[in-house]
Design a protein around this motif. Sequence first.
Motif, PDB file in Angstrom:
ATOM      1  N   LEU A   1      -3.229  32.561   8.982  1.00  0.00           N
ATOM      2  CA  LEU A   1      -4.799  33.004   8.849  1.00  0.00           C
ATOM      3  C   LEU A   1      -4.596  34.281   9.722  1.00  0.00           C
ATOM      4  CD1 LEU A   1      -6.386  29.704  10.190  1.00  0.00           C
ATOM      5  CD2 LEU A   1      -6.215  30.076   8.106  1.00  0.00           C
TER       6      LEU A   1
ATOM      7  N   ILE B   1      -8.321  36.771   8.211  1.00  0.00           N
ATOM      8  CA  ILE B   1      -9.426  35.586   8.698  1.00  0.00           C
ATOM      9  C   ILE B   1     -10.122  36.053  10.113  1.00  0.00           C
ATOM     10  CG2 ILE B   1     -10.431  32.601   8.933  1.00  0.00           C
ATOM     11  CD1 ILE B   1      -9.822  33.806   5.880  1.00  0.00           C
TER      12      ILE B   1
ATOM     13  N   LYS C   1     -13.825  37.125  10.905  1.00  0.00           N
ATOM     14  CA  LYS C   1     -15.168  35.885  11.436  1.00  0.00           C
ATOM     15  C   LYS C   1     -15.400  36.962  12.440  1.00  0.00           C
ATOM     16  CE  LYS C   1     -12.768  31.799  12.086  1.00  0.00           C
ATOM     17  NZ  LYS C   1     -12.310  30.688  12.157  1.00  0.00           N
TER      18      LYS C   1
ATOM     19  N   LYS D   1     -15.259  30.511   5.939  1.00  0.00           N
ATOM     20  CA  LYS D   1     -14.352  28.821   6.276  1.00  0.00           C
ATOM     21  C   LYS D   1     -14.011  28.406   5.412  1.00  0.00           C
ATOM     22  CE  LYS D   1     -15.178  26.794   8.867  1.00  0.00           C
ATOM     23  NZ  LYS D   1     -14.657  26.185  10.678  1.00  0.00           N
TER      24      LYS D   1
ATOM     25  N   ASP E   1     -11.781  29.578   2.830  1.00  0.00           N
ATOM     26  CA  ASP E   1     -10.814  30.377   2.899  1.00  0.00           C
ATOM     27  C   ASP E   1      -9.671  29.778   3.707  1.00  0.00           C
ATOM     28  OD1 ASP E   1     -11.706  31.857   0.436  1.00  0.00           O
ATOM     29  OD2 ASP E   1     -12.247  33.374   1.627  1.00  0.00           O
ATOM     30  N   GLU E   2     -10.446  29.654   5.176  1.00  0.00           N
ATOM     31  CA  GLU E   2      -9.963  29.149   5.250  1.00  0.00           C
ATOM     32  C   GLU E   2      -9.102  28.056   5.541  1.00  0.00           C
ATOM     33  OE1 GLU E   2     -10.568  29.206  11.116  1.00  0.00           O
ATOM     34  OE2 GLU E   2     -12.383  28.672   9.798  1.00  0.00           O
ATOM     35  N   GLU E   3      -9.823  27.069   5.098  1.00  0.00           N
ATOM     36  CA  GLU E   3      -9.610  25.341   4.900  1.00  0.00           C
ATOM     37  C   GLU E   3      -8.473  25.333   3.540  1.00  0.00           C
ATOM     38  OE1 GLU E   3     -12.882  23.841   3.236  1.00  0.00           O
ATOM     39  OE2 GLU E   3     -13.377  23.652   5.973  1.00  0.00           O
TER      40      GLU E   3
ATOM     41  N   THR F   1      -5.271  26.955   5.141  1.00  0.00           N
ATOM     42  CA  THR F   1      -5.114  26.349   6.205  1.00  0.00           C
ATOM     43  C   THR F   1      -3.943  25.224   5.358  1.00  0.00           C
ATOM     44  OG1 THR F   1      -5.463  27.224   7.535  1.00  0.00           O
ATOM     45  CG2 THR F   1      -5.045  24.158   7.825  1.00  0.00           C
TER      46      THR F   1
END
Length: 209
Positions: A19, A24, A28, A143, A145-147, A150
């Motif tokens: 991340l 990311i 943020k 969020k 892209d983060e998901e 992950t």
Amino acid sequence: MAQTILTRVMKDQIIANALIKAGIAKRKAALRAARVAWAERVRLAAIGGMEAEALKTEKKIEALAAKLPGALRVNLSAIRKGPCISLNLAGSRVHAYFNGNHRMYEHDVEHESKITPEEHTILADDPLVTEFYGFGALYKAIKSDEEDITENVGAALDKVRTVKRLLEEWPEAKELLPADAPAAPPLPALRRETLNEMLGLPSDKEATA
């Protein structure tokens, strides 16, 4: 060492590093900074340019209160302060947090109390409204892209049991390993046929060509 099992902790660290590598964390941080700046502009507009005067008045009140016996004083601010301002944002009720939080229950950054009125109204034609909803779109994109990262990195890690196998399947993941992870295993030996071709073996092959 090369047979080190990929534990859940190691996998979580690899995902966290992925991340960071994908930017990311920077996105943020940039969004939070933009929210902080926006909330400050709103707060100052709501105060109406009276912050300096309010601070002077607060000091005068505190000086007068200090003359009273301790038993008669209360531990309250002379002027209203809070971690956020409640807004009527073109008809919608929202809260602007001075530390850049998206919601109250986010605890990764401590709240910052500032002189502020409890409520303020921003009309629909104010550019601050469009800017605020732009933050929401950015938040959703980050969020999402983060998901995705992950989920996909997690799926890749779940296919292997050891660091060695991970690096065989995904050599580039070496950059994502925790700092205390074992050293990467040596690259697998080339096939015999490839080595022969690289070295010109056997010699009699050239003679008969």
